[in-house]
Design a protein around this motif. Structure first.
Motif, PDB file in Angstrom:
ATOM      1  N   UNK A 216       0.861  -1.184   0.000  1.00 33.43           N
ATOM      2  CA  UNK A 216       0.000   0.000   0.000  1.00 33.43           C
ATOM      3  C   UNK A 216       0.896   1.233   0.000  1.00 33.43           C
ATOM      4  N   UNK A 217       0.587   2.193  -0.901  1.00 34.31           N
ATOM      5  CA  UNK A 217       1.417   3.377  -1.060  1.00 34.31           C
ATOM      6  C   UNK A 217       0.555   4.627  -0.915  1.00 34.31           C
ATOM      7  N   UNK A 218       1.001   5.553  -0.080  1.00 35.69           N
ATOM      8  CA  UNK A 218       0.325   6.834   0.105  1.00 35.69           C
ATOM      9  C   UNK A 218       1.290   7.939  -0.287  1.00 35.69           C
ATOM     10  N   UNK A 219       0.826   8.860  -1.142  1.00 37.50           N
ATOM     11  CA  UNK A 219       1.711   9.898  -1.663  1.00 37.50           C
ATOM     12  C   UNK A 219       1.090  11.271  -1.492  1.00 37.50           C
ATOM     13  N   UNK A 220       1.927  12.240  -1.198  1.00 39.83           N
ATOM     14  CA  UNK A 220       1.559  13.639  -1.234  1.00 39.83           C
ATOM     15  C   UNK A 220       2.479  14.361  -2.196  1.00 39.83           C
ATOM     16  N   UNK A 221       1.935  15.279  -3.003  1.00 42.83           N
ATOM     17  CA  UNK A 221       2.729  15.959  -4.023  1.00 42.83           C
ATOM     18  C   UNK A 221       2.383  17.438  -4.043  1.00 42.83           C
ATOM     19  N   UNK A 222       3.373  18.228  -4.416  1.00 45.04           N
ATOM     20  CA  UNK A 222       3.190  19.676  -4.539  1.00 45.04           C
ATOM     21  C   UNK A 222       3.971  20.152  -5.746  1.00 45.04           C
TER      22      UNK A 222
END
Length: 246
Positions: A216-222
């Motif tokens: 399971x992969x959780x990502x935040x991007x800006x």
């Protein structure tokens, strides 16, 4: 997982050899079965979008994320909903297929875009994609062509790129779309991946942090687009780890 809208600069590049599909990604990808959800927002102009994507792989070994080493087929889909304040709405759905071997991958995609102005007019458009990638050892070379059938020459887009992936720990890429270069890199640790990319001469920047555990992969991007527009995104995805998929 790639993002579901064109205003996001994908931190891993649009021509990456694997990953769940998005609006700008190439259909020429190796199979990595899984599914995921994503969201992105461009705050200054009130544009936001949410998407879902998934893929299956036929005849490949995906144990611990290994990409297939023999002839195999990938079938992937993505669907997204975009809104811009009360002015515009869009539902976009795409289906991709690809075939990969020990040194190449080729793919094609078809998308349908249902668009409307609330309370006024509505219309539909058909999109096509094609892509190919050649790889040897740690190097890869990729190309993608995409456009809309209602005006295939005026809205014809292409991308060319090259990439490097060293033992799954470090990766880098350079992509050219006829207007700007995207240059990016990623560092992968046991539970963390850091990705970044930069665009020039048109200014752009994207940075993401991804945490993974048990597939399971959780990502935040800006990211920053042009001189004063910034966006943010997030996604969660699940990799399906089976010994073989037949």
């Amino acid at each position: 997982m790639d993002y579901p809208v064109e205003f996001v600069q994908n931190p891993g590049g649009n021509l990456a050899l694997s990953g769940l599909p998005g609006y700008s990604s190439t259909p020429a990808r190796q199979g990595m079965p899984g599914f995921g959800l994503s969201y992105a927002r461009l705050g200054e102009v009130g544009i936001q979008a949410a998407g879902v994507a998934g893929e299956i792989c036929l005849g490949c070994n995906v144990t611990k994320g290994d990409v297939p080493g023999r002839m195999s087929e990938r079938v992937a889909f993505s669907s997204s909903y975009l809104e811009m304040d009360s002015l515009y709405r869009r539902v976009y759905t795409e289906m991709d297929v690809s075939v990969s071997g020990t040194w190449f991958v080729a793919g094609a995609g078809y998308g349908f875009s249902a668009e409307w102005v609330p309370g006024r007019e509505h219309w539909g458009r058909h999109r096509y994609k094609s892509g190919v990638a050649l790889f040897w050892n740690v190097l890869s070379f990729s190309a993608m062509l995409s456009g809309w059938t209602d005006d295939p020459w005026r809205e014809l887009d292409y991308s060319l790129g090259t990439g490097i992936d060293v033992n799954g720990r470090f990766a880098g890429f350079v992509e050219w779309d006829g207007r700007s270069f995207d240059v990016g890199s990623s560092l992968r640790f046991e539970f963390l991946e850091i990705r970044s990319s930069y665009r020039f001469p048109d200014f752009g920047m994207a940075l993401s942090l991804s945490f993974g555990l048990g597939g399971v992969f959780a990502e935040g991007a800006y990211g920053v687009k042009s001189s004063n527009w910034d966006w943010f995104g997030c996604s969660i995805s699940k990799q399906i780890r089976k010994k073989t998929i037949l």
